[in-house]
Each structure stands twice: as structure tokens, then as C-alpha cells.
Design a protein around this motif. Sequence first.
Motif, PDB file in Angstrom:
ATOM      1  N   SER A 103      35.106 -13.106 -56.456  1.00 51.80           N
ATOM      2  CA  SER A 103      34.323 -12.630 -57.599  1.00 51.80           C
ATOM      3  C   SER A 103      32.929 -13.840 -56.929  1.00 51.80           C
ATOM      4  CB  SER A 103      34.689 -13.778 -58.611  1.00 51.80           C
ATOM      5  OG  SER A 103      35.432 -12.856 -59.653  1.00 51.80           O
ATOM      6  N   ASN A 104      31.909 -13.514 -56.770  1.00 50.65           N
ATOM      7  CA  ASN A 104      30.735 -14.092 -56.528  1.00 50.65           C
ATOM      8  C   ASN A 104      29.971 -15.310 -58.279  1.00 50.65           C
ATOM      9  OD1 ASN A 104      27.788 -15.260 -56.676  1.00 50.65           O
ATOM     10  ND2 ASN A 104      27.251 -12.583 -55.808  1.00 50.65           N
ATOM     11  N   PRO A 105      30.493 -16.207 -57.848  1.00 53.53           N
ATOM     12  CA  PRO A 105      30.138 -17.215 -58.744  1.00 53.53           C
ATOM     13  C   PRO A 105      28.360 -17.646 -59.814  1.00 53.53           C
ATOM     14  CG  PRO A 105      29.530 -18.356 -57.031  1.00 53.53           C
ATOM     15  CD  PRO A 105      30.164 -17.157 -56.121  1.00 53.53           C
ATOM     16  N   ASP A 106      27.722 -16.455 -58.806  1.00 55.90           N
ATOM     17  CA  ASP A 106      26.368 -15.965 -59.346  1.00 55.90           C
ATOM     18  C   ASP A 106      25.790 -15.042 -59.189  1.00 55.90           C
ATOM     19  OD1 ASP A 106      23.680 -16.895 -61.015  1.00 55.90           O
ATOM     20  OD2 ASP A 106      23.056 -18.629 -59.919  1.00 55.90           O
ATOM     21  N   SER A 107      25.821 -14.337 -59.789  1.00 55.12           N
ATOM     22  CA  SER A 107      26.007 -12.793 -58.992  1.00 55.12           C
ATOM     23  C   SER A 107      24.620 -12.425 -59.925  1.00 55.12           C
ATOM     24  CB  SER A 107      26.657 -11.611 -60.241  1.00 55.12           C
ATOM     25  OG  SER A 107      27.058 -11.671 -61.795  1.00 55.12           O
ATOM     26  N   ARG A 108      24.032 -13.148 -60.783  1.00 56.07           N
ATOM     27  CA  ARG A 108      22.954 -12.366 -61.143  1.00 56.07           C
ATOM     28  C   ARG A 108      20.947 -13.454 -60.398  1.00 56.07           C
ATOM     29  NH1 ARG A 108      22.686 -16.733 -65.946  1.00 56.07           N
ATOM     30  NH2 ARG A 108      23.561 -17.462 -64.534  1.00 56.07           N
ATOM     31  N   ARG A 109      21.799 -14.350 -59.173  1.00 56.40           N
ATOM     32  CA  ARG A 109      20.755 -14.308 -58.335  1.00 56.40           C
ATOM     33  C   ARG A 109      20.808 -13.698 -56.734  1.00 56.40           C
ATOM     34  NH1 ARG A 109      18.741 -17.468 -62.248  1.00 56.40           N
ATOM     35  NH2 ARG A 109      19.365 -18.996 -63.069  1.00 56.40           N
ATOM     36  N   ASP A 110      20.007 -13.707 -56.258  1.00 55.00           N
ATOM     37  CA  ASP A 110      19.955 -13.363 -54.498  1.00 55.00           C
ATOM     38  C   ASP A 110      19.723 -14.531 -53.772  1.00 55.00           C
ATOM     39  OD1 ASP A 110      19.567 -10.833 -55.404  1.00 55.00           O
ATOM     40  OD2 ASP A 110      17.590 -10.195 -55.014  1.00 55.00           O
ATOM     41  N   TYR A 111      20.726 -14.966 -52.808  1.00 57.04           N
ATOM     42  CA  TYR A 111      21.168 -15.993 -52.174  1.00 57.04           C
ATOM     43  C   TYR A 111      21.830 -14.794 -50.804  1.00 57.04           C
ATOM     44  CZ  TYR A 111      25.722 -16.198 -54.006  1.00 57.04           C
ATOM     45  OH  TYR A 111      27.463 -15.226 -54.614  1.00 57.04           O
ATOM     46  N   VAL A 112      21.619 -15.387 -50.017  1.00 60.07           N
ATOM     47  CA  VAL A 112      21.805 -15.447 -48.857  1.00 60.07           C
ATOM     48  C   VAL A 112      23.507 -16.276 -48.181  1.00 60.07           C
ATOM     49  CG1 VAL A 112      21.669 -14.905 -45.854  1.00 60.07           C
ATOM     50  CG2 VAL A 112      20.105 -13.818 -47.678  1.00 60.07           C
ATOM     51  N   VAL A 113      24.523 -14.773 -47.571  1.00 62.63           N
ATOM     52  CA  VAL A 113      25.192 -15.932 -46.784  1.00 62.63           C
ATOM     53  C   VAL A 113      25.670 -15.207 -45.098  1.00 62.63           C
ATOM     54  CG1 VAL A 113      28.397 -15.619 -46.517  1.00 62.63           C
ATOM     55  CG2 VAL A 113      26.734 -15.512 -49.146  1.00 62.63           C
ATOM     56  N   THR A 114      25.936 -16.389 -44.637  1.00 57.46           N
ATOM     57  CA  THR A 114      25.327 -16.569 -43.198  1.00 57.46           C
ATOM     58  C   THR A 114      27.540 -16.331 -43.004  1.00 57.46           C
ATOM     59  OG1 THR A 114      23.666 -16.405 -43.284  1.00 57.46           O
ATOM     60  CG2 THR A 114      24.867 -16.303 -41.003  1.00 57.46           C
TER      61      THR A 114
END
Length: 132
Positions: free
Chosen positions: A14-25
Motif C-alpha cells: 500500500s502507498n503510505p500517502d496516496s493523496r500526494r504525488d512523489y517519485v520513487v526511483t
Amino acid sequence: MDVFARRDLLAAGSNPDSRRDYVVTLGSSIPDLLGADNAKVVLRYVPDKLILVPSSLDEYLKALGAMSWNNLEEVAVAIRDDINNEVVPRWLQISVSSAPSGDKSVGHHDIMLEDRQPKWDNAALLSRLRRY
């Protein structure tokens, strides 16, 4: 290995904060791909509801290295399709780079694929990323 068994190697949480956009690399390599020592893979994505479990990417890429492929482009497209199917990110960028072992006239072979969900756009976030 069929496509479903290959995709089963990718674990998501699960995404811990699906309300915000952030980038995972995430970056790793595929050993012994198409005769090259290692192909480097960099995955960048903006998660939606799910995030990729990083350790599963390594196992997935090892499995890709054991499979038969026609070319590096085919590998990059498979990675894009598999990540899109299992994680369904808002935005996804895959780069695959290799130094072909058989053709000495080619120093490196690079592929970059990008995809996004329809109507998703966060130009401010993406403009901060280093270019491919």
C-alpha cells in the motif's frame, strides 16, 4: 516462464500517502541479458494506490535475465507492461542500458520508455527530475 508467472514475482504494498504525488526511483541490473555482462535498469514512478516492494524487483530482473529475448527493446517493453499491470503507477519511466558484447561498433544501447495514467499531469514534479 509465462507472463503471469513473471508478473507474480513483482510484489506490491500500500502507498503510505496516496493523496500526494512523489517519485520513487529504483535501480538494479539484469545479469547475462542478451550476452552482455549486465544491463542496468532504472525505474522511476509516481505511485497511485500501490508501491513496488524493492526486493521483489531484484528477483524479477534475475528471472528476466534467464529468459530468451530478441532484443533490448523487447525487455524494456515487458518491464513497462509488467510494472503497469502490477503497480498501476500514475507515471512511469523505465530505462534499460547495456553494452552489447557481440557488436564492438556499438558502445552502449539505451532505451527509455515512459507512460502515465490518462489525465494525470504534474509538470512541476516531473520538471525537477534529472533528465534521462
